[in-house]
Design an enzyme around this catalytic site. Structure first.
Site, mmCIF file in Angstrom:
data_model
loop_
_atom_site.group_PDB
_atom_site.id
_atom_site.type_symbol
_atom_site.label_atom_id
_atom_site.label_comp_id
_atom_site.label_asym_id
_atom_site.label_seq_id
_atom_site.Cartn_x
_atom_site.Cartn_y
_atom_site.Cartn_z
ATOM 1 N N LYS A 282 0.833 -1.209 0.000
ATOM 2 C CA LYS A 282 0.000 0.000 0.000
ATOM 3 C C LYS A 282 0.870 1.262 0.000
ATOM 4 O O LYS A 282 0.563 2.233 -0.699
ATOM 5 C CB LYS A 282 -0.924 -0.015 1.213
ATOM 6 C CG LYS A 282 -1.968 -1.135 1.157
ATOM 7 C CD LYS A 282 -2.639 -1.389 2.502
ATOM 8 C CE LYS A 282 -3.558 -2.609 2.446
ATOM 9 N NZ LYS A 282 -4.117 -2.977 3.752
ATOM 10 N N GLN B 297 -5.144 -1.620 9.960
ATOM 11 C CA GLN B 297 -4.729 -2.901 9.388
ATOM 12 C C GLN B 297 -5.188 -4.046 10.303
ATOM 13 O O GLN B 297 -4.853 -4.083 11.486
ATOM 14 C CB GLN B 297 -3.202 -2.948 9.214
ATOM 15 C CG GLN B 297 -2.682 -4.199 8.540
ATOM 16 C CD GLN B 297 -3.103 -4.278 7.078
ATOM 17 O OE1 GLN B 297 -3.086 -3.286 6.368
ATOM 18 N NE2 GLN B 297 -3.497 -5.462 6.641
ATOM 19 N N ASP C 214 -11.591 2.211 4.028
ATOM 20 C CA ASP C 214 -11.765 0.749 3.998
ATOM 21 C C ASP C 214 -13.255 0.389 3.992
ATOM 22 O O ASP C 214 -13.606 -0.769 3.746
ATOM 23 C CB ASP C 214 -11.091 0.116 5.226
ATOM 24 C CG ASP C 214 -9.917 -0.766 4.821
ATOM 25 O OD1 ASP C 214 -9.750 -1.015 3.614
ATOM 26 O OD2 ASP C 214 -9.178 -1.213 5.719
#
Length: 921
Positions: free
Chosen positions: A42, A86, A111
């Site tokens: 990322k 994460q 997200d």
């Protein structure tokens, strides 16, 4: 393709908004190898596209509270537009994952895992939410096939919150007929065989067989599984949830594993981050305001100011801040109705154009004042709440001396007020108290230094000023500056000669030259002259001193003219407090107090945000006197406001006293230091004041007006217009269009008001209008607002009255002759000595700040109208070197006013039950 497109979008953003970059934050807990791998992918993608990515890693000992605290910080950071946690959270402590994902601000949840974004997706609000990146990537892949989703049968295997459930919703709202299956579905093969579109996210290696798949189907495999493989060095290989080798024979399109959905998931994270940045720019576009204005409930007769103020329900100040484009981290709340604004906003908006700059001033006033503050507020309410222009008022903070003395508060009046007025008129955020503390620290340092030098030897002074700590002696930074000023280029305290030690430790202040006084923000006439040092501990070292009112302190003037923390600190260091016995200036830097002053003033330097009755924003910052100082609010407040309103907006500020004093200093001092150029002057006039200038009886505060002021008298008004004409000329002298605001009182006739308007236009005003804002709020200043709008479009050729390089006497003479109408000036002996002294000390090139009566254009308050031919006496000249001006003293005046027989505080009280302030301000 997605990355190339995003790269171009980011480039366009940065070109349109210089210094801006989309920001992505990745919060990791622990140190899992697989998480590190994904995060690195990322970060690499973000760097390639031009996104500013920040990886925050918490240890595996982090608690849920630690994670939530970090999330709150990232939520508030305006540089972060996208923000992911994460998963999984690799912590030794129990952490509720659902609570963590829901703590992320929905507008930054790229997200798409928060319940709010999931809820919006489930009900079809696709344009107002973030979609989880894997389903979003799957949809993008499906679109790339060119196959229309609408009307197709889709099967999703898996029901996780990350892939399965949102994938179902996404397909459904794209008009597919969707079936969700899972590992417990008994007819899985049969359902798969019906699918035109198949998305598999079950987490089981190759569970979907090729023979199940409908010929020509689109197959999206989201699975990542490891199976044994002896041919690989690791002994295993990665496979998906679909048996790829057999499925590809039947599918028209199929994603491989690895290399299919994974890269698209990362690409979609980047896309969501860029989309979030675009939304941010749209929402916080400089100059684009969406304001909720307050409706006034006007009453006749007009109630008292405090009644009107209390009847208004101010908006929460954080709402006001948001409405004008301030970020949460740029605002420090002081309760519900006031806040400080960080100076960092200037850096963020440095490339934005300024708005229109308007200064409100007045004719020579009566002792009652002619309503400049009320007009300032009325004008911004008209421009904002009625004409829907971006507009800021920038006003001074009032001193508590006049508030509790004879004048009362300064929040405006009637239906044109800064609210809450009691907050405005009292402590506000403590800036004046900070100035009091800083000023008196300097005063204490002066007398303490004189005392210590009188009672100690050179070596004793040196040992105390540069003490040995653990056997090491070291100069502080401020002491290094003093050494350099003395021409001693040494940094080792042990290397100084006896002569150098003597020069370093002895300021040798001449007590008779001390110009720095103690201050207090209260009218106390018995502190005008005092004797200090009478305690036996001072060993007989007494001297005569005095207290001034706090707002007369040079520190207040520095605050008003500084353009940042660094500039403020430098100005503090340059403040001259006395001269040495050799005639050298002694500064705050010489006293070693500069850094301490900056610390005391570090919060006061931030402008205070409030609002008007009608909900328009106001900066309240600084309040220097308009006689011995320049009488204007802060440069910093004006600069921030000009950036916030945008190029088509307006900033309206007020200059103290009449145009001959406050406006002249606004132009020649404030604008000279700020670099700002005004577009319009609003000159406030009243029939009452013009009658006084036409020969009417004296006007006295607290005494009813004589009948000449309550009955129509056109001859008196016409004669008094000489003062109006002169003040219009004074404004036009600087090359700025003038709009005259005739502030109407209920005792004045229409013919009188019309006569003033006529005279003003004949005298060269761009326009002149009657105003009834005191009784009607912004509505009563609409004509004024429209006139200001037109005037701001007119040609403006702003210029200063004098060049600062001219000799001091010539600059004073120019102001006296051009602005006041004097024939000449006369310097008394003390003033002549000061001209010579300040010129010798290197201060001759400073601007001039005339300290004279505000009740006449001349030095004599009894001379009304527009007197000419007089000689202006200059009895003394003083220096505010840190603020950056010399101030000649014209006539006699005190900077510590006294309380009247019946002070305003007689009418002020506190309700012990509600805690509300009652009474008049």
């Amino acid at each position: 393709q997605v990355r190339d497109r995003l790269k171009q979008q980011v480039l366009e953003m940065t070109e349109k908004f210089p210094g801006f970059r989309p920001g992505l934050a990745i919060l990791q807990v622990g140190n899992r190898d697989d998480s590190n791998l994904y995060i690195n992918m990322k970060l690499k993608a973000a760097a390639e596209i031009g996104i500013s990515a920040n990886h925050i890693k918490l240890p595996n000992t982090a608690t849920e509270a630690d994670v939530l605290k970090c999330i709150a910080s990232l939520n508030a950071d305006p540089a972060v537009h996208g923000f992911i946690v994460q998963l999984p959270l690799d912590s030794d402590k129990p952490i509720n994952t659902e609570k963590i994902t829901n703590a992320v601000a929905p507008e930054k949840d790229v997200d798409g895992l928060s319940s709010i974004n999931a809820g919006k997706l489930s009900r079809g609000d696709l344009g107002d939410c973030f979609i989880p990146c894997t389903p979003k990537g799957c949809m993008e892949l499906i679109r790339q096939t060119g196959v229309q989703v609408a009307g197709k049968r889709a099967v999703v295997i898996g029901r996780s919150k990350i892939v399965g459930a949102p994938m179902h919703d996404l397909l459904l709202w794209n008009n597919a007929t969707v079936t969700t299956c899972h590992s417990k579905t008994s007819t899985l093969a049969e359902e798969v065989g019906k699918a035109d579109i198949l998305v598999v996210a079950a987490g089981r290696a190759e569970m979907v067989k090729g023979e199940w798949i409908k010929p020509g189907a689109i197959v999206i495999d989201c699975g990542i599984n490891h199976v044994p493989d002896s041919t690989k060095a690791s002994g295993k290989r990665v496979v998906g949830d679909v048996a790829y080798s057999s499925a590809k024979e039947k599918a028209s399109f199929i994603t491989p594993v690895p290399g299919g959905v994974g890269p698209m998931t990362v690409a979609m994270l980047m896309q969501s981050t860029v989309e979030s940045a675009q939304r941010f720019l749209e929402k916080f576009q400089p100059g684009k305001w969406t304001i909720q204005y307050n409706q006034l409930a006007l009453k006749m007769p007009v109630p008292s100011d405090i009644e009107i103020s209390k009847s208004c329900m101010p908006k929460p100040i954080d709402q006001v801040a948001k409405e004008v484009g301030l970020f949460p981290d740029e605002v420090e709340l002081y309760g519900q109705t006031k806040a400080k604004v960080q100076l960092s906003v200037l850096k963020r908006l440095q490339n934005q154009p300024d708005g229109k700059y308007v200064v409100v001033t007045g004719i020579t006033p009566t002792p009652l004042g002619e309503g400049k503050s009320t007009t300032t507020v009325g004008l911004v309410q008209a421009l904002g709440a009625h004409l829907h222009q971006n507009v800021f008022a920038c006003v001074r903070q009032p001193s508590q001396g006049p508030t509790f003395g004879i004048k009362g508060g300064a929040a405006g009046g009637g239906y044109c007020q800064v609210v809450p007025m009691e907050e405005f008129n009292l402590h506000l955020t403590g800036d004046i108290h900070a100035i009091t503390a800083a000023n008196n620290l300097v005063a204490a340092a002066i007398d303490a230094r004189i005392f210590h030098e009188l009672t100690q030897s050179d070596q004793a002074l040196y040992n105390r000023l540069v003490p040995s700590i653990n056997g090491v002696r070291k100069f502080s930074d401020i002491q290094i500056r003093r050494l350099q000023k003395l021409g001693i280029n040494k940094t080792d305290p042990m290397a100084l000669t006896k002569e150098e030690v003597n020069a370093f430790v002895r300021l040798d202040i001449d007590p008779g030259t001390i110009t720095w006084q103690r201050v207090l923000d209260t009218n106390d006439r018995f502190l005008r002259k005092i004797t200090i040092g009478q305690s036996v501990t001072e060993k007989g070292f007494t001297r005569t001193a005095q207290f001034d009112i706090t707002v007369s302190s040079e520190i207040m003037a520095v605050l008003a003219l500084a353009d940042g923390l660094d500039d403020m600190k430098k100005r503090f260091g340059r403040m001259v407090v006395a001269s040495s016995k050799k005639g050298q200036p002694v500064t705050a830097d010489d006293l070693g107090v500069t850094g301490a002053l900056a610390v005391l003033m570090k919060d006061a330097v931030k402008p205070n945000l409030m609002q008007t009755l009608e909900g328009t924003p106001v900066f309240v910052h600084a309040g220097p006197f308009a006689n011995i100082a320049h009488g204007n609010s802060s440069v910093l407040a004006d600069k921030i406001a000009l950036k916030l309103v945008g190029k088509d907006g307006f900033v309206v500020t007020e200059a103290g006293f009449g145009a001959d004093i406050g406006m002249e200093k606004f132009f020649n001092i404030k604008c000279r230091y700020s670099g700002l150029r005004p577009h319009v002057v609003v000159l406030v006039a009243t029939v009452r004041a013009l009658k006084m200038h036409g020969g009417g009886p004296a006007v006295t505060a607290g005494v009813p007006l004589p009948k000449e002021y309550t009955e129509e008298n056109l001859q008196l008004v016409a004669k008094g217009c000489s003062n109006l004409n002169k003040q219009i000329q004074n404004a036009r002298m600087f090359g700025v269009p003038v709009v005259v605001a005739v502030n109407a009182f209920k005792t004045e006739g229409k013919a009188e008001l019309a006569l003033v308007v006529q005279h003003a236009k004949e005298a060269g005003a761009f326009d002149a209008v009657e105003c009834t804002h005191w009784a009607e709020g912004g509505k009563g200043a609409l004509a004024l607002a429209r006139a200001v709008q037109r005037a701001s479009q007119a040609p403006s050729n702003f210029r200063f009255l004098y060049n600062v390089e001219l000799p001091v006497v010539d600059k004073i003479r120019l102001i006296a002759q051009q602005v006041y109408g004097a024939r000449d000036i006369e310097l008394l002996p003390e003033a002549q000595e000061k001209v010579a002294l300040y010129t010798k000390q290197g201060f001759g090139n400073l601007p001039i700040c005339m300290a004279k009566t505000h009740l006449s254009l001349s030095h004599d308050p009894e001379q009304k109208g527009a007197p000419t031919g007089f000689v202006l006496p200059i009895r003394d000249i003083r220096a505010s070197v840190g603020a950056g001006f010399l101030y000649p003293l014209v006539g006699t005046m005190s900077t510590m006013p006294g309380l009247p027989t019946r002070p305003c505080f007689y009418d002020i009280d506190l309700d012990p039950v509600s805690g509300e302030v009652n009474g008049l301000f």
